[in-house]
Every structure is written in structure tokens, then in C-alpha cells.
Design an enzyme around this catalytic site. Structure first.
Site, PDB file in Angstrom:
ATOM      1  N   ARG A   1    -156.241 -17.373 -87.508  1.00 29.57           N
ATOM      2  CA  ARG A   1    -156.720 -18.294 -86.464  1.00 29.57           C
ATOM      3  C   ARG A   1    -157.114 -19.640 -87.053  1.00 29.57           C
ATOM      4  O   ARG A   1    -156.862 -20.698 -86.460  1.00 29.57           O
ATOM      5  CB  ARG A   1    -157.891 -17.657 -85.707  1.00 29.57           C
ATOM      6  CG  ARG A   1    -157.420 -16.536 -84.762  1.00 29.57           C
ATOM      7  CD  ARG A   1    -158.560 -15.602 -84.392  1.00 29.57           C
ATOM      8  NE  ARG A   1    -158.192 -14.634 -83.381  1.00 29.57           N
ATOM      9  CZ  ARG A   1    -157.459 -13.530 -83.588  1.00 29.57           C
ATOM     10  NH1 ARG A   1    -156.986 -13.275 -84.793  1.00 29.57           N
ATOM     11  NH2 ARG A   1    -157.202 -12.696 -82.603  1.00 29.57           N
TER      12      ARG A   1
ATOM     13  N   GLY B   1    -147.658  -9.002 -87.154  1.00 36.52           N
ATOM     14  CA  GLY B   1    -147.724  -9.113 -85.696  1.00 36.52           C
ATOM     15  C   GLY B   1    -148.636 -10.245 -85.257  1.00 36.52           C
ATOM     16  O   GLY B   1    -148.369 -10.931 -84.259  1.00 36.52           O
TER      17      GLY B   1
ATOM     18  N   ARG C   1    -141.627  -3.987 -82.688  1.00 38.59           N
ATOM     19  CA  ARG C   1    -142.898  -4.017 -81.929  1.00 38.59           C
ATOM     20  C   ARG C   1    -142.744  -4.791 -80.616  1.00 38.59           C
ATOM     21  O   ARG C   1    -141.999  -5.767 -80.546  1.00 38.59           O
ATOM     22  CB  ARG C   1    -144.004  -4.601 -82.821  1.00 38.59           C
ATOM     23  CG  ARG C   1    -144.231  -3.683 -84.018  1.00 38.59           C
ATOM     24  CD  ARG C   1    -145.244  -4.224 -84.978  1.00 38.59           C
ATOM     25  NE  ARG C   1    -146.579  -4.246 -84.413  1.00 38.59           N
ATOM     26  CZ  ARG C   1    -147.652  -4.712 -85.057  1.00 38.59           C
ATOM     27  NH1 ARG C   1    -147.534  -5.178 -86.281  1.00 38.59           N
ATOM     28  NH2 ARG C   1    -148.827  -4.704 -84.478  1.00 38.59           N
TER      29      ARG C   1
ATOM     30  N   SER D   1    -155.716  -6.306 -75.839  1.00 34.60           N
ATOM     31  CA  SER D   1    -155.061  -6.807 -77.046  1.00 34.60           C
ATOM     32  C   SER D   1    -155.529  -8.219 -77.352  1.00 34.60           C
ATOM     33  O   SER D   1    -155.304  -9.146 -76.570  1.00 34.60           O
ATOM     34  CB  SER D   1    -153.536  -6.808 -76.859  1.00 34.60           C
ATOM     35  OG  SER D   1    -152.946  -7.628 -77.846  1.00 34.60           O
TER      36      SER D   1
ATOM     37  N   GLN E   1    -154.341 -10.030 -79.611  1.00 34.39           N
ATOM     38  CA  GLN E   1    -153.187 -10.883 -79.910  1.00 34.39           C
ATOM     39  C   GLN E   1    -152.639 -11.496 -78.629  1.00 34.39           C
ATOM     40  O   GLN E   1    -152.312 -12.690 -78.593  1.00 34.39           O
ATOM     41  CB  GLN E   1    -152.116 -10.071 -80.639  1.00 34.39           C
ATOM     42  CG  GLN E   1    -152.569  -9.666 -82.038  1.00 34.39           C
ATOM     43  CD  GLN E   1    -151.531  -8.872 -82.796  1.00 34.39           C
ATOM     44  OE1 GLN E   1    -150.492  -8.504 -82.249  1.00 34.39           O
ATOM     45  NE2 GLN E   1    -151.813  -8.591 -84.055  1.00 34.39           N
TER      46      GLN E   1
ATOM     47  N   ASP F   1    -157.646  -0.866 -85.913  1.00 34.64           N
ATOM     48  CA  ASP F   1    -156.956  -0.780 -87.205  1.00 34.64           C
ATOM     49  C   ASP F   1    -157.574   0.272 -88.126  1.00 34.64           C
ATOM     50  O   ASP F   1    -157.088   0.475 -89.245  1.00 34.64           O
ATOM     51  CB  ASP F   1    -156.974  -2.142 -87.905  1.00 34.64           C
ATOM     52  CG  ASP F   1    -156.149  -3.177 -87.143  1.00 34.64           C
ATOM     53  OD1 ASP F   1    -155.224  -2.779 -86.398  1.00 34.64           O
ATOM     54  OD2 ASP F   1    -156.446  -4.385 -87.274  1.00 34.64           O
TER      55      ASP F   1
ATOM     56  N   ARG G   1    -148.551   4.919 -85.747  1.00 37.69           N
ATOM     57  CA  ARG G   1    -149.635   5.463 -86.571  1.00 37.69           C
ATOM     58  C   ARG G   1    -150.105   6.841 -86.125  1.00 37.69           C
ATOM     59  O   ARG G   1    -150.633   7.598 -86.939  1.00 37.69           O
ATOM     60  CB  ARG G   1    -150.825   4.488 -86.601  1.00 37.69           C
ATOM     61  CG  ARG G   1    -150.587   3.359 -87.554  1.00 37.69           C
ATOM     62  CD  ARG G   1    -151.809   2.504 -87.802  1.00 37.69           C
ATOM     63  NE  ARG G   1    -151.415   1.426 -88.712  1.00 37.69           N
ATOM     64  CZ  ARG G   1    -151.986   0.248 -88.764  1.00 37.69           C
ATOM     65  NH1 ARG G   1    -153.007  -0.044 -87.978  1.00 37.69           N
ATOM     66  NH2 ARG G   1    -151.563  -0.661 -89.623  1.00 37.69           N
TER      67      ARG G   1
ATOM     68  N   ARG H   1    -151.868   0.206 -94.037  1.00 36.11           N
ATOM     69  CA  ARG H   1    -153.144   0.929 -93.834  1.00 36.11           C
ATOM     70  C   ARG H   1    -152.975   2.435 -94.037  1.00 36.11           C
ATOM     71  O   ARG H   1    -153.904   3.128 -94.447  1.00 36.11           O
ATOM     72  CB  ARG H   1    -153.724   0.614 -92.464  1.00 36.11           C
ATOM     73  CG  ARG H   1    -154.091  -0.858 -92.329  1.00 36.11           C
ATOM     74  CD  ARG H   1    -155.035  -1.131 -91.181  1.00 36.11           C
ATOM     75  NE  ARG H   1    -154.975  -2.537 -90.807  1.00 36.11           N
ATOM     76  CZ  ARG H   1    -155.606  -3.532 -91.442  1.00 36.11           C
ATOM     77  NH1 ARG H   1    -156.346  -3.274 -92.496  1.00 36.11           N
ATOM     78  NH2 ARG H   1    -155.492  -4.778 -91.027  1.00 36.11           N
TER      79      ARG H   1
END
Ligand code: S3P
Length: 441
Positions: A34, A98, A126, A168, A170, A320, A351, A395
Site C-alpha cells: 500500500r 495477489g 486465482r 476481501s 484486496q 493467512d 490451502r 505459508r
């Protein structure tokens, strides 16, 4: 880019060594993206300290340079000179990131430029429609379907009230960034609050964002003043990265680890809240505010954990962190049920599936029921002794290496080079605490 010259094909984590010391974790990835994007959109110079110099963030740096900004690192500071945006002469390659893709697509949509966006195999799988639909409704011209590669021609956009189906950050941030180039009200409603870093950082650049509840959930609306002025930003350590040494300390006998200066925004600390409910010896000290964000020093010591029920409402504040929570759950006494995980299917890997498969090969009972993951804890060290397929997910790799540090038999992970997308210094940092993590050949 931060690439190893001869990356090991597999890494192994071995049990038996306690962890101790202070771990200085890199800056928060979400804030770093950001800061570069807003700095590039601002008039004048922006200075950023504490940047996460990970591959994902460096993708954003490359992109804002291609879009016309000057970005320089001088010592511990990064300086961004914002200039009017120009159309890049090559596609913007967001790699595995992403956040780069979605935030930059929003930013481009509100500027009079055109850009093509692409990414690696994982990013190209995605979903993007959650973002392109509202951007089109604002007037952006977008060629392509639900996936990258996509091309966007931006310009003066219309106002929009968008009710997002998912919480979200994002999507929310992309619409707010696009809205900086729009005329008319910009309102974004999400069913549950997602991380609010864009809302907290925009006022540092002189743009107000109002947040509050509304009938459909959580509302963020952009103020009328949409001109950004350069500023100075200090970024605290990434709580998502900090979770790996901290959880390792909880699980490995005889350990005590501190991580100073961690971003403690309540919309990011769902994992820590859950670990406290599981009985973790986890402390928050010296709570303070830095650049509009809560920050604290964290420390953790070896703990006997018990299973917990993690409600769906908590998912956005720890989206996450399910990989590392699932590892903690494998060591706990009793079952841990994590609900509301539909979004985990759309991360760097699926995931839910990757986690369940990795736990199974490590001898831990885990099952997926609808959008929930249920892990039956071993009440101590899980068997381990397996090679975990990470599906190129950073991750997943770090989480299973942590499992290996406390398991009965070492664990190896494939594609460890992907860890550099978020946490390039992970293995030296863990080794400095005493962990036995290294190349497995
Ligand atoms: C991020 C938002 C989350 C998170 C990602 C970073 C951000 O994604 O998983 O790692 O910086 O806004 P979603 O918005 O897709 O949930």
C-alpha cells in the site's frame, strides 16, 4: 529480485533443539504494498521505513516504476517520487502476488493509462471477477475473463456502491484506489470487516475514509478530497511472518522467543486471539500506535495447547494464518475446528486441500467438512517423518517446517524457494533462534 542462485530443492526441519532469543521480523507485506502504490499516486515524495523486501513487494515496486514513479532505496529508507502515471510498455508481471495484482488493477482503473497484468501459474488460477465486475461498473474497460492475463484501460470513473460477497481487503482496497480517480461517492460494503490498512493509510496522504456498520455489514466510504500528498510511513513487523517463530516457540519444548515491534491491528490478530484461547503463553507488551496502526512487542514460551473452536467470523482477521494454526492444532490436546474457510481455496494454493494432505502425511488426523477444517490434536509431538508437498505455497512451506521442529521425526518440504515471496530471511532467522532448518538436497 531476491533469488537464490542454487536454490535447494527441499528443506528439512529437525526436532530436538529449543528456540530462544529475539527475532526481528521484516515489515508488514500488506502495508508495504500500500505504501508503494499510494506513494506512486501521490504528489511529491513519500519516505517509507520498515519495508518488507520480499519478492511480492518487489513486484509492486517494479510495477509502480513501470507506471512512471521513481523509487529508490537509500539505506533503510525507500523514497518514492510520485509522477503522473504512464502506460507501461510491457505487461505488469505480478509473479505470485495477489495483492500486487488486485491493488494495482484498482489503481490503474482510476488513472488515464492502460496496462496488461499477468502473473505466475498460481496467480493466473486465482479469481479476478470479484474485482473486475465492480471496476467495470465504475467505467473501467477490461479485456479478459475471471483470470489473468487481463488488460485494463482506466480513466475518469463513476461513483459506486459495491456490496462484496466476500470479506476481501484486496477487493475493498482496489475499489478505494480506483475511487481516487472517480467522481461521485465510493462506498464498499463487506459482510465482515477485513483488514483496514488502506483506510488507515489513506489519511496519512490527506484522504479521509469513513468506516462503520451498515445493514449489510461493514461500510467504507471514500471522502470527497481525493488528492494525495507525499508523506512518511514507518511499517511495523508483519504479524503473519511473526507467527512462525512465535508458534514454533509455543510448540518446541524449552523455548522462549520475542518478536519486537509487531503490527497488532485487531483485524490481523485473530491467530493470536485463538492461541490465547488454546492456552498459549503469549504476551503483548508496550502497546502503541505507529502511523495510525496499533503495534506491540510479542513474546511466546512453550505451552501445552488445547483444541478450540474457531468461528467463521474470525476468518478475515487470520485468513493467512490457518496453515500455522493447523500446525499448532496438531500438537494440541483434543480437536480444533476451524470454520468459514471457503476463501482458503483461492489462496496461493488450495490451502484447505494442501493443509489436510500435509497433516495426513505427517500422521495427523484432519478432515474437511464443507468449509471447515477439523484437526485431531496429538496432545504432544505429532509423528512427522514425511515430505510435504507445498504446491508452491510459501505459508504451507513455513508452517510444515515449524511442525518438523517439534515433531518426532524430521519433516521436509518441497519448493522452499517460494518462501522468499513473503519472508526471504525465514530460515536464517529461525536458525539464529536455534532451529535446525536446512537444505535436504
Ligand atoms: C491482503 C488481503 C488478503 C490476504 C493477503 C493480503 C491484503 O487477501 O490473504 O495475503 O494485503 O489486502 P483477500 O483480500 O483475498 O482476503
Amino acid at each position: 529480485m531476491n533469488k537464490q542462485i542454487h536454490p535447494a530443492r527441499r528443506w528439512r526441519a529437525e526436532p530436538g533443539a529449543s528456540l530462544s532469543g529475539s527475532a526481528v521480523v521484516p515489515g508488514d507485506k500488506s502495508l508495504s504494498h500500500r505504501a508503494f502504490i499510494l506513494g506512486a499516486m501521490a504528489e511529491g515524495e513519500t519516505i517509507v521505513r520498515g519495508v518488507a523486501e520480499s519478492e511480492d513487494v518487489l513486484r509492486t515496486v517494479d510495477a509502480v516504476r513501470a507506471l512512471g514513479s521513481e523509487v529508490e532505496r537509500s539505506g533503510a529508507e525507500w523514497r518514492i517520487a510520485g509522477h503522473p502515471w504512464r502506460s507501461p510498455d510491457r505487461p505488469i508481471d505480478c509473479g505470485n502476488s495477489g495483492t500486487s495484482a488486485r491493488l494495482l488493477m484498482g489503481a490503474v482503473a482510476g488513472r488515464p493509462v492502460a496496462a496488461n497484468f499477468t502473473g505466475d501459474g498460481s496467480l493466473r488460477r486465482r479469481p479476478m471477477e470479484r474485482l473486475t465486475k465492480p471496476l467495470r461498473a465504475m467505467g473501467a474497460r477490461i479485456d479478459g475473463g475471471d483470470h489473468l492475463p487481463l488488460s485494463i484501460a482506466g480513466g475518469r470513473l463513476k461513483g459506486l456502491r459495491h456490496v462484496s460477497a466476500t470479506a476481501s481487503a484486496q477487493v475493498k482496497s482496489a475499489i478505494l484506489l480506483a475511487g481516487l480517480g472517480a467522481q461521485g461517492p465510493i462506498e464498499l460494503v463487506e459482510p465482515m470487516p477485513s483488514r483496514d490498512h488502506t483506510e488507515r493509510m489513506l489519511p496519512l496522504f490527506g484522504v479521509e475514509v469513513e468506516s462503520g456498520r451498515c445493514a449489510e455489514g461493514r461500510l467504507a466510504s471514500l471522502g470527497r478530497e481525493r488528492w494525495l500528498r507525499g508523506t512518511e510511513i514507518s511499517i511495523a513487523a508483519d504479524p503473519s511472518s511473526a507467527s512462525f517463530p512465535l508458534v514454533a516457540a509455543l510448540l518446541v519444548p524449552g523455548s522462549a522467543v520475542g518478536v519486537p515491534n509487531v503490527l497488532a491491528n485487531p483485524l490481523r490478530t485473530g491467530l493470536f486471539e485463538t492461541l490465547l484461547e488454546m492456552g498459549a503463553d503469549l504476551r503483548f507488551e508496550r502497546r502503541r500506535t505507529v502511523c495510525n496502526e496499533p503495534v506491540a512487542d510479542l513474546s511466546a514460551g512453550t505451552s501445552r495447547l488445547r483444541g478450540a473452536v474457531v468461528p467463521a467470523e474470525r476468518a478475515p482477521s487470520m485468513i493467512d494464518e490457518y496453515p500455522i494454526l493447523a500446525i499448532a492444532a496438531a500438537f494440541a490436546e483434543g480437536e480444533t475446528a476451524m470454520h468459514g474457510l471457503a476463501e482458503l481455496r483461492f489462496k496461493e494454493s488450495d490451502r484447505l486441500a494442501t493443509l489436510a494432505a500435509g497433516l495426513a502425511v505427517c500422521g495427523v488426523e484432519a478432515r474437511i467438512e464443507g468449509d471447515s477444517l477439523i484437526v485431531r490434536g496429538c496432545g504432544g509431538p505429532p509423528p512427522g517423518g514425511a515430505e510435504v508437498e507445498t504446491h508452491g505455497d510459501h505459508r504451507i512451506a513455513m508452517a510444515f517446517l515449524v511442525l518438523g521442529l517439534g515433531a518426532r521425526v524430521p519433516v521436509t518440504v518441497d519448493r522452499p524457494e517460494m518462501i522468499a515471496t513473503s519472508f526471504p530471511g525465514f530460515s536464517p532467522l529461525m536458525r539464529a533462534l536455534g532451529a535446525r532448518i536446512g537444505a535436504a538436497g
